[in-house]
Design a protein around this motif. Structure first.
Motif, PDB file in Angstrom:
ATOM      1  N   GLU A 261      -7.792  16.140  -7.045  1.00 41.12           N
ATOM      2  CA  GLU A 261      -7.530  17.282  -6.163  1.00 41.12           C
ATOM      3  C   GLU A 261      -8.709  17.559  -5.227  1.00 41.12           C
ATOM      4  OE1 GLU A 261      -8.694  19.168 -10.213  1.00 41.12           O
ATOM      5  OE2 GLU A 261      -7.443  17.507  -9.564  1.00 41.12           O
ATOM      6  N   ASN A 262      -9.891  17.013  -5.523  1.00 42.31           N
ATOM      7  CA  ASN A 262     -11.049  17.178  -4.645  1.00 42.31           C
ATOM      8  C   ASN A 262     -11.173  16.065  -3.604  1.00 42.31           C
ATOM      9  OD1 ASN A 262     -11.861  19.552  -5.904  1.00 42.31           O
ATOM     10  ND2 ASN A 262     -13.064  18.448  -7.429  1.00 42.31           N
ATOM     11  N   HIS A 263     -10.384  15.027  -3.737  1.00 43.84           N
ATOM     12  CA  HIS A 263     -10.432  13.915  -2.785  1.00 43.84           C
ATOM     13  C   HIS A 263      -9.840  14.338  -1.444  1.00 43.84           C
ATOM     14  CE1 HIS A 263     -10.200  10.817  -6.337  1.00 43.84           C
ATOM     15  NE2 HIS A 263     -11.253  11.622  -6.418  1.00 43.84           N
ATOM     16  N   ILE A 264     -10.385  13.787  -0.376  1.00 41.51           N
ATOM     17  CA  ILE A 264      -9.821  14.007   0.950  1.00 41.51           C
ATOM     18  C   ILE A 264      -8.704  12.971   1.108  1.00 41.51           C
ATOM     19  CG2 ILE A 264     -10.293  14.012   3.428  1.00 41.51           C
ATOM     20  CD1 ILE A 264     -13.215  14.801   2.662  1.00 41.51           C
ATOM     21  N   LYS A 265      -7.479  13.437   0.960  1.00 40.99           N
ATOM     22  CA  LYS A 265      -6.320  12.533   0.860  1.00 40.99           C
ATOM     23  C   LYS A 265      -6.110  11.672   2.103  1.00 40.99           C
ATOM     24  CE  LYS A 265      -5.062  14.336  -3.178  1.00 40.99           C
ATOM     25  NZ  LYS A 265      -6.205  15.087  -3.599  1.00 40.99           N
ATOM     26  N   THR A 266      -6.431  12.199   3.281  1.00 37.88           N
ATOM     27  CA  THR A 266      -6.242  11.404   4.500  1.00 37.88           C
ATOM     28  C   THR A 266      -7.186  10.203   4.540  1.00 37.88           C
ATOM     29  OG1 THR A 266      -7.759  12.853   5.714  1.00 37.88           O
ATOM     30  CG2 THR A 266      -5.377  13.318   5.906  1.00 37.88           C
ATOM     31  N   ALA A 267      -8.236  10.249   3.715  1.00 37.82           N
ATOM     32  CA  ALA A 267      -9.197   9.149   3.697  1.00 37.82           C
ATOM     33  C   ALA A 267      -8.820   8.045   2.706  1.00 37.82           C
ATOM     34  CB  ALA A 267     -10.604   9.665   3.391  1.00 37.82           C
ATOM     35  N   TYR A 268      -7.728   8.230   1.985  1.00 45.86           N
ATOM     36  CA  TYR A 268      -7.246   7.128   1.134  1.00 45.86           C
ATOM     37  C   TYR A 268      -6.743   6.014   2.044  1.00 45.86           C
ATOM     38  CZ  TYR A 268      -6.823  10.090  -3.136  1.00 45.86           C
ATOM     39  OH  TYR A 268      -7.050  10.891  -4.224  1.00 45.86           O
ATOM     40  N   VAL A 269      -6.951   4.758   1.637  1.00 47.64           N
ATOM     41  CA  VAL A 269      -6.343   3.667   2.399  1.00 47.64           C
ATOM     42  C   VAL A 269      -4.830   3.794   2.260  1.00 47.64           C
ATOM     43  CG1 VAL A 269      -8.241   1.994   2.421  1.00 47.64           C
ATOM     44  CG2 VAL A 269      -6.733   2.097   0.441  1.00 47.64           C
ATOM     45  N   THR A 270      -4.112   3.414   3.296  1.00 44.09           N
ATOM     46  CA  THR A 270      -2.657   3.565   3.284  1.00 44.09           C
ATOM     47  C   THR A 270      -1.990   2.561   2.352  1.00 44.09           C
ATOM     48  OG1 THR A 270      -2.448   2.167   5.236  1.00 44.09           O
ATOM     49  CG2 THR A 270      -2.575   4.553   5.601  1.00 44.09           C
ATOM     50  N   LYS A 271      -2.739   1.546   1.965  1.00 47.78           N
ATOM     51  CA  LYS A 271      -2.258   0.512   1.046  1.00 47.78           C
ATOM     52  C   LYS A 271      -3.493  -0.063   0.356  1.00 47.78           C
ATOM     53  CE  LYS A 271      -0.082  -4.002   1.260  1.00 47.78           C
ATOM     54  NZ  LYS A 271       0.168  -5.126   2.136  1.00 47.78           N
ATOM     55  N   VAL A 272      -3.396  -0.394  -0.960  1.00 49.28           N
ATOM     56  CA  VAL A 272      -4.573  -0.975  -1.615  1.00 49.28           C
ATOM     57  C   VAL A 272      -5.015  -2.208  -0.851  1.00 49.28           C
ATOM     58  CG1 VAL A 272      -4.086  -0.078  -3.916  1.00 49.28           C
ATOM     59  CG2 VAL A 272      -3.243  -2.329  -3.280  1.00 49.28           C
ATOM     60  N   VAL A 273      -6.314  -2.467  -0.886  1.00 40.71           N
ATOM     61  CA  VAL A 273      -6.880  -3.569  -0.115  1.00 40.71           C
ATOM     62  C   VAL A 273      -6.955  -4.795  -1.020  1.00 40.71           C
ATOM     63  CG1 VAL A 273      -8.752  -4.284   1.402  1.00 40.71           C
ATOM     64  CG2 VAL A 273      -8.262  -1.836   1.105  1.00 40.71           C
ATOM     65  N   ASN A 274      -6.067  -5.729  -0.763  1.00 41.00           N
ATOM     66  CA  ASN A 274      -6.037  -6.971  -1.541  1.00 41.00           C
ATOM     67  C   ASN A 274      -7.252  -7.822  -1.232  1.00 41.00           C
ATOM     68  OD1 ASN A 274      -2.680  -6.796  -0.703  1.00 41.00           O
ATOM     69  ND2 ASN A 274      -3.353  -6.543  -2.797  1.00 41.00           N
ATOM     70  N   ASN A 275      -7.538  -8.768  -2.106  1.00 43.39           N
ATOM     71  CA  ASN A 275      -8.672  -9.666  -1.950  1.00 43.39           C
ATOM     72  C   ASN A 275      -8.650 -10.337  -0.570  1.00 43.39           C
ATOM     73  OD1 ASN A 275     -10.996 -10.694  -3.285  1.00 43.39           O
ATOM     74  ND2 ASN A 275      -9.987 -12.673  -3.460  1.00 43.39           N
TER      75      ASN A 275
END
Length: 129
Positions: free
Chosen positions: A82-96
């Motif tokens: 709940e403290n994370h800035i949600k807009t700063a999450y990547v829109t998709k996990v970053v694969n290798n």
């Protein structure tokens, strides 16, 4: 009557053009910050940015697993989502060996921490002046 219609058309055209230019200038104001993750760390250990809107582009440089990105205001408990800035999450996990971006994130003056909970990395400082 034709003069009134002509004036209205010109005024409407001017208003639409002005609004379109304003929208474009807002989009142009978004800056991209590129961050690279290697196994267990970000290669950028500290960032200093000015206030504004940013998209974070996260590169997974041969980590060997998926990575992500978390941004939190300094002083808040980073372990609580709940403290994370949600807009700063990547829109998709970053694969290798790929890159992914976040949504636009508005940053105001202050200190933040960023890290990857999946890789996992230490917490690094991002300062906004």
């Amino acid at each position: 009557m034709k003069k009134i219609i002509s004036i209205l058309v010109i005024a409407l055209t001017f208003t639409m053009t002005s609004n379109a230019q304003e929208s474009m200038s807002k989009e142009e104001a978004v800056k991209t910050v590129s961050l690279e993750q290697t196994k267990g760390q970000f290669t950028q250990k500290k960032l200093t940015l000015s206030e504004g809107s940013y998209v974070f582009e996260i590169s997974n440089n041969n980590v060997g697993s998926d990575v992500g990105f978390v941004l939190v205001q300094k002083g808040k408990d980073a372990s609580k989502p709940e403290n994370h800035i949600k807009t700063a999450y990547v829109t998709k996990v970053v694969n290798n060996n790929t890159k992914e971006k976040t949504n636009v994130t508005k940053l105001v003056k202050g200190e933040y921490i960023y890290f990857c909970p999946m890789n996992p990395t230490p917490q690094y400082t991002l300062t906004v002046k």
